[in-house]
Design an enzyme around this catalytic site. Structure first.
Site, PDB file in Angstrom:
ATOM      1  N   GLN A   1     -34.312  -7.624 -26.617  1.00  5.95           N
ATOM      2  CA  GLN A   1     -33.865  -6.647 -27.605  1.00  5.95           C
ATOM      3  C   GLN A   1     -34.473  -6.971 -28.964  1.00  5.95           C
ATOM      4  O   GLN A   1     -35.561  -6.520 -29.263  1.00  5.95           O
ATOM      5  CB  GLN A   1     -32.341  -6.572 -27.658  1.00  5.95           C
ATOM      6  CG  GLN A   1     -31.846  -5.283 -28.274  1.00  5.95           C
ATOM      7  CD  GLN A   1     -30.429  -4.925 -27.828  1.00  5.95           C
ATOM      8  OE1 GLN A   1     -29.856  -5.537 -26.939  1.00  5.95           O
ATOM      9  NE2 GLN A   1     -29.860  -3.914 -28.453  1.00  5.95           N
ATOM     10  N   ASP A   2     -33.792  -7.783 -29.772  1.00 10.13           N
ATOM     11  CA  ASP A   2     -34.492  -8.194 -30.994  1.00 10.13           C
ATOM     12  C   ASP A   2     -34.552  -9.712 -31.049  1.00 10.13           C
ATOM     13  O   ASP A   2     -33.889 -10.404 -30.273  1.00 10.13           O
ATOM     14  CB  ASP A   2     -33.919  -7.543 -32.257  1.00 10.13           C
ATOM     15  CG  ASP A   2     -32.526  -8.008 -32.625  1.00 10.13           C
ATOM     16  OD1 ASP A   2     -32.111  -7.731 -33.756  1.00 10.13           O
ATOM     17  OD2 ASP A   2     -31.837  -8.631 -31.802  1.00 10.13           O
TER      18      ASP A   2
END
Length: 225
Positions: A60-61
Site C-alpha cells: 500500500q504505502d
C-alpha cells in the site's frame, strides 16, 4: 516493450506526475521527513526491469518509521527488524515452502533481483503519518504500471493481499496472468486466510507450468551491514 523507460516514459511527462514530484520535493524542502529517501523512491523499478518481472506483490504505502522504507513493498533494510506483516509472510513461507528458514532481517532485494516486483501503490509517505501522501496522485501512476504489465507481458503472477490490492488489480486479465488473492498479512487480518493461502508455492507451480524458472523464496539467513 522491454524496459520501464518504454513502459512509463510518457506517463512521467504527464502534468499530474510532475505535480507529484513537486509536492514531495516541496515537503522535503520545508524540512518534512519523507520516506523513503529521495534516491530510493523508485528502487522497485531499478531492481526489477520491466522485461524481467515474473511476480508482482502489491503493497500500500511505504513504512513510515525511521530507517524502514527503501522503495520495495514490505522490505526493510538491516538492522531494522522485520515488521509484523513481513513476519507473517515469513511464517506462511515456512509452512508453505519446504525447507524455508526464516532470516534474521527483512531485506527482500534478493526477491526483486529474481523478478519479484515489490510495488507499493503509493510511493512516498510523511514520517509517522500513514497514508499521508495517498492523495498526491501516486495511485494514477501505479495503475499505469499495472496496466502496462497486464497488457505487454504475459504469464505473470499477481499476489493481491487485502481489499486495497484486490481493488487495484481488479482489471488484470485473468486469461493472460495468474491472480492470487488473500487477506492482508497484517496481524489484524492474517488469521482470516492469509495463513494457509500457499501463495508462494502456487506462484512457483504456475511459473513452472509456463516453462518459467521459479522464484527461490529463501533469503540469506543473515546479512552483514
Amino acid at each position: 516493450m522491454n524496459n520501464w523507460t518504454e513502459a512509463l516514459g510518457e506517463e512521467k511527462q504527464q502534468p499530474y506526475f510532475q505535480h507529484i514530484l513537486q509536492q514531495v520535493h516541496q515537503e522535503r524542502m520545508n524540512g518534512v521527513t519523507v520516506f523513503p529517501p529521495q534516491k530510493e523512491v523508485f528502487s522497485a523499478f531499478a531492481l526489477t526491469e520491466f522485461k524481467d518481472v515474473k511476480v508482482v506483490i502489491l503493497g500500500q504505502d511505504p513504512y513510515h518509521g525511521p530507517n524502514q522504507a527503501h522503495g520495495l513493498a514490505f522490505s526493510v533494510k538491516p538492522p531494522v527488524a522485520p515488521p509484523p506483516s513481513l513476519v507473517n509472510m515469513y511464517k506462511e513461507l515456512a509452512q508453505d515452502v519446504e525447507g524455508f528458514q526464516i532470516p534474521n532481517h527483512g531485506y527482500l532485494v534478493d526477491w526483486a533481483k529474481q523478478g519479484v516486483l515489490l510495488l507499493n501503490t503509493v510511493l512516498t509517505v510523511r514520517q509517522g503519518q500513514a497514508h499521508s501522501h495517498a492523495n498526491f496522485g501516486w495511485e494514477i501512476f501505479t495503475d499505469k504500471v499495472i496496466a502496462q504489465l497486464n497488457q505487454h507481458r504475459e504469464n505473470l503472477v499477481f499476489l493481491l493481499w487485502g481489499s486495497h490490492a484486490q481493488k487495484k488489480g481488479q482489471f488484470i486479465d485473468r486469461s493472460r496472468h495468474c491472480v492470487l488473492t488473500a487477506p492482508h498479512p497484517s496481524p489484524l487480518s492474517a488469521y482470516r486466510g492469509f495463513f494457509g493461502c500457499k501463495h508462494f508455492s502456487k506462484t512457483n507451480r504456475y511459473l513452472l507450468s509456463k516453462g518459467i524458472a521459479p522464484i527461490n523464496w529463501q533469503l540469506r539467513l543473515e546479512i552483514d551491514y
